[in-house]
Structures are given as C-alpha cells and as structure tokens.
Design an enzyme around this catalytic site. Structure first.
Site, PDB file in Angstrom:
ATOM      1  N   HIS A 153       0.839  -1.213   0.000  1.00 18.87           N
ATOM      2  CA  HIS A 153       0.000   0.000   0.000  1.00 18.87           C
ATOM      3  C   HIS A 153       0.873   1.262   0.000  1.00 18.87           C
ATOM      4  O   HIS A 153       0.422   2.324   0.396  1.00 18.87           O
ATOM      5  CB  HIS A 153      -0.948   0.024   1.206  1.00 18.87           C
ATOM      6  CG  HIS A 153      -1.635  -1.275   1.457  1.00 18.87           C
ATOM      7  ND1 HIS A 153      -2.787  -1.648   0.813  1.00 18.87           N
ATOM      8  CD2 HIS A 153      -1.300  -2.316   2.272  1.00 18.87           C
ATOM      9  CE1 HIS A 153      -3.149  -2.856   1.223  1.00 18.87           C
ATOM     10  NE2 HIS A 153      -2.260  -3.287   2.094  1.00 18.87           N
ATOM     11  N   SER A 283      14.739  20.374 -15.186  1.00 21.27           N
ATOM     12  CA  SER A 283      13.651  21.348 -15.177  1.00 21.27           C
ATOM     13  C   SER A 283      14.174  22.667 -15.722  1.00 21.27           C
ATOM     14  O   SER A 283      15.297  23.073 -15.423  1.00 21.27           O
ATOM     15  CB  SER A 283      13.119  21.548 -13.753  1.00 21.27           C
ATOM     16  OG  SER A 283      12.275  22.684 -13.672  1.00 21.27           O
TER      17      SER A 283
END
Length: 480
Positions: A153, A283
């Site tokens: 999970h 970026s």
C-alpha cells in the site's frame, strides 16, 4: 512541402528504431507484394500453368525498384492501391504484365503481406525483450543481498532486497516473452483463397483439379516462409489474428507501466534513479531537479500501447460475413503503431536498466527509520528466551514504540526506539544482542536465495534461444 510544415508521427520521426520503422515502410510493404506475386507465379508455373520463364526472371529483377510516382498517379486514377501496384509492376516487367496477380484477389497481397510484416515485426521485438530481461537480471544478481524497505500500500512493510524486487519486474517480462513467442509461432499464412475464400478462381485456372489447388496453397505458403496456412478464410484472414497479436503487446504495456512507476516512486524516495546524463536538464526553472523523464515517457507510451488492442477487438467484431472494408483504415494505424510503440518501450527499458543508479546509504537510512518497529517481535522473542513474560514484555515495548512514534510523527525526529530500549533496565538481559537483532540482513528471509533460483531455473532457460544475440553487446542509445 517542407517536412517541418506538415504533421509527422513522433513514433517514427522522434522515437522508433530504424529497423522497426523500415518494417512498416512503403518499401517493405510494396516489395513484399511483389515477392508474393512472384511466389504465386512460380508456384502456378510449377503446377503446370503456361507462364514464361522470362516473366519469372523479370519479376525477380524488379522486386525493389518501385516507381512511386507512377503508382501514386495510377491509384489516384483507379482509386485502388493494389491495382495501381499491379500496373506499376507490369510496366517494370512487360513480359509478366499478363500473369501478375493471376487468379488472386487484392487480399492475396494485402493480407499475406500484413502477416509477413507482423511476423517480421515480432522477430525484431523478441530479441530486444530478451535483452531487457538479461539487463535486469544482471541488476537483480548484483543487488540480491542489499536489504531495502518493502512496501505494501506504499506503506513500510517487511524488508526485501533490491535484487528481489527486480525479479518481480523480470517475472512479468518473462510472461510477456512467453506470450509473444506463442503469437509468433502461431501466425499462419492466409494463402491463396480467392475472393470469398472458396478458391473458385484457382479451381477454374486448374480446370477443376482440387489437388493442384491445394498444392498451390501449400507451395505459395512455403515460398513465403510459413509452415502452414489457415485452412479456411473469408476474403481476409480473420481479424482475431490481429487481436491475438496486439493483446500480449497491450499486456507488455501494463508491465512497462508498473516497472516505470515503481522506479518513479523509488526516485522520489531517492533510493534508485534512472540514468541521468551529464548535461541533462531536469527542469527549465528548477536547476536542481532530476526528473525521471525516461520512466515518465515509458508510462505515457505504455498507456497508448495498452489501448490499441481495443481497435483490433472492435474491428474483429464487425467484420460482416466474408469481409467488409471498414477494417482497412483502422488497421493501417493501430497495427504499425503497436509495433512501433513496443519497439520504443523496449529501447527505453534497456536504456533505463543499463543505467539504474542505486543509493545504498539512503536505503540504509530509511531502513534505520522503520526497522526498530519491525524488530519488536524479535526483541520480544529474545526476552522470552531469557526468561521474560511475553505479555509483560509486549506491554513494555508497546509503550516505548508509541513514544518513539510520537517523536517521529509529531516532532519530526529520528526513530529512537532502540535508544529507549537501551535505557530501559527491563530489557537489560538483551542489551548485548540488540545490534544482532537489528541487523537488516536477518530480516530479508530467503530473498537472495529466491533470486538465485529464479535466475537459474526460470530466466536462463527462457533466454537460451537468444544466447547468440545476447552475446553481441549492444547498448540502448536514446536519440531524444
């Protein structure tokens, strides 16, 4: 018109390998049609039809010199691509002009040609998939003993190893290899079946001789490089064959998406990163960033690959009776795109797997933050062996665990559970054992042994057919 003034598919202009782009090129398609017309003429001559040897020789000499200007002009006039190329081939081979396409319908070249291209496309993909499996297997072997925090999970769970986690990726790729190999072996040939699949035109050519018609079907199949032909067809081969081909490719897309997503998650944790070039920019605004752009591209293309089988399913479901033509435009798009996309994904995966960067110290630090909680059961058992009461020990460690948890969650501090245990005199009988009890290698179960057995018993046999190809070292270089 300037190439930059019109749309070009990024699959070919930006990403795809030269060999896969060539496999779906006009040169491949139309030269394949000419080979099929040659095979038909050769087989018909062998079985007794009056076809001049000069016609056969002319066809052999002109398999590749396609006059595209003439073909385009003829198609514009006739509105029929096959007949345009029959005419163009006939102009190049005047001695054969009268027998090219003898007894055949358009699907003799279009469908058989597609089956050849699909077969050859799989022959390009399978060795590349084997190479990706080999690269990831090398990675699994290298890191089979390195403990890392497991997640369920996406929450911290018991430890595994970096190499064992990679075997989960490899196992799915092995299933993809198996499924695509089955498809490759199952692809048959449409053969010579005539306009509605009854072979009526060929029966007329051979004056009612059924044996010769069957022999023609078999001989053309052999000349075209296939072991068997489909026993019955309509005008086309069943479009379920396209489903059979695209379904395991879609499944491969799911595998890629899972692998690339896992790496993206691990990159966020700074445990594992994809390759990052020296001058690469992550970026335009944030100079420090190392975005997982290869894995992001893989996820993006994998989603496209997964949906293309829906085209094939839809087309197969609406083929009326012996055939309808609403399949043609759709198949011109979805079949090449599936192969081109999978080819690109294999190059991406190989490039990623060859340059994965592992950060053991980051992994070690994350383990140290979580392992104390996971070690509580071991600590309880060690105390019981020293004569302690299990329930009493459980209560002591429960209280200390909650205190340590508050430090982590409320104060943003480090997990100090072990330090608390060292200060609690109740646990004095096992103080000397704490370092051993906290050794991460004792929490990974049989992960290293599982990696060894998996690689030996499952990966090596699956890669055996590709040994020679894999011996030829080849790095996946990305042009973009």
């Amino acid at each position: 018109m300037d190439a930059h003034a019109r749309y070009q598919s990024p699959l070919t202009s930006r990403y795809a390998s030269p060999e896969m782009a060539a496999n779906f090129s006009d040169n491949k398609r139309f030269s394949t049609w000419r080979k099929l017309w040659l095979n038909l003429a050769v087989a018909e001559k062998e079985l007794g039809l009056d076809i001049p040897e000069g016609a056969i020789e002319e066809m052999k000499e002109h398999l590749f010199d396609i006059d595209y200007n003439l073909a385009i002009a003829e198609e514009k006039k006739r509105r029929h691509d096959v007949m345009a190329h029959v005419h163009t081939f006939g102009v190049a081979c005047p001695k054969a002009a009268g027998i090219i396409h003898l007894g055949a319908t358009s699907c003799y070249v279009t469908d058989n040609g597609d089956l050849i291209i699909l077969r050859d496309g799989l022959d390009i993909l399978l060795p590349k998939l084997a190479r990706v499996i080999q690269r990831l297997s090398d990675f699994a072997e290298q890191y089979k003993n390195l403990p890392t925090l497991g997640f369920t999970h996406f929450q911290p769970a018991q430890l595994t190893t970096v190499g064992k986690r990679a075997t989960l990726w490899i196992q799915e790729l092995l299933w993809d290899l198996r499924n695509l190999t089955r498809v490759r072996e199952d692809i048959g040939f449409r053969g010579v079946k005539g306009t509605t699949g009854t072979q009526g035109s060929f029966l007329a050519l051979f004056e009612g001789d059924h044996d010769k018609v069957e022999a023609l079907d078999q001989r053309v199949t052999e000349l075209s490089g296939f072991k068997e032909y489909y026993p019955v067809t309509g005008q086309t081969y069943s479009r379920k064959i396209d489903v059979d081909v695209l379904m395991p490719m879609a499944s491969f897309g799911a595998t890629v998406h899972k692998i690339a997503t896992d790496i993206r998650l691990l990159a966020n944790l700074k445990e594992i990163e994809e390759p990052f070039e020296k001058d690469q920019i992550g970026s335009s605004a944030m100079a420090y960033k190392r975005n997982p752009m290869r894995c992001e591209r893989a996820c993006s293309l994998a989603r496209h690959l997964q949906i293309l089988v829906q085209d094939a399913l839809g087309t197969a479901s609406v083929q009326w009776l012996e055939r309808t033509l609403d399949d043609s435009a759709n198949r011109r798009i979805c079949l090449p795109e599936a192969f081109l996309t999978m080819d690109i994904l294999l190059t991406l995966l190989q490039n990623i797997s060859e340059g994965l960067v592992v950060y053991p110290k980051v992994i070690e630090r994350r383990i140290s933050q979580e392992l104390p909680f996971m070690a509580t059961e071991n600590i309880i058992m060690a105390m019981v062996k020293k004569g302690g009461d299990r329930q009493e020990c459980h209560e002591h460690i429960r209280v200390l665990s909650h205190e340590a948890g508050a430090v982590v969650k409320q104060q943003g501090g480090e997990n100090d559970l072990i330090q608390r245990i060292r200060k609690d005199s109740y646990f004095e009988p096992i103080w000397s054992e704490l370092e051993t009890l906290m050794d991460p290698s004792t929490f990974i179960g049989r992960a290293p042994q599982q990696v060894d057995r998996f690689l030996k018993d499952y990966v090596q046999p699956a890669l055996k057919p590709y040994e020679e190809t894999l011996r030829q070292e080849s790095k996946a270089e990305l042009s973009v």
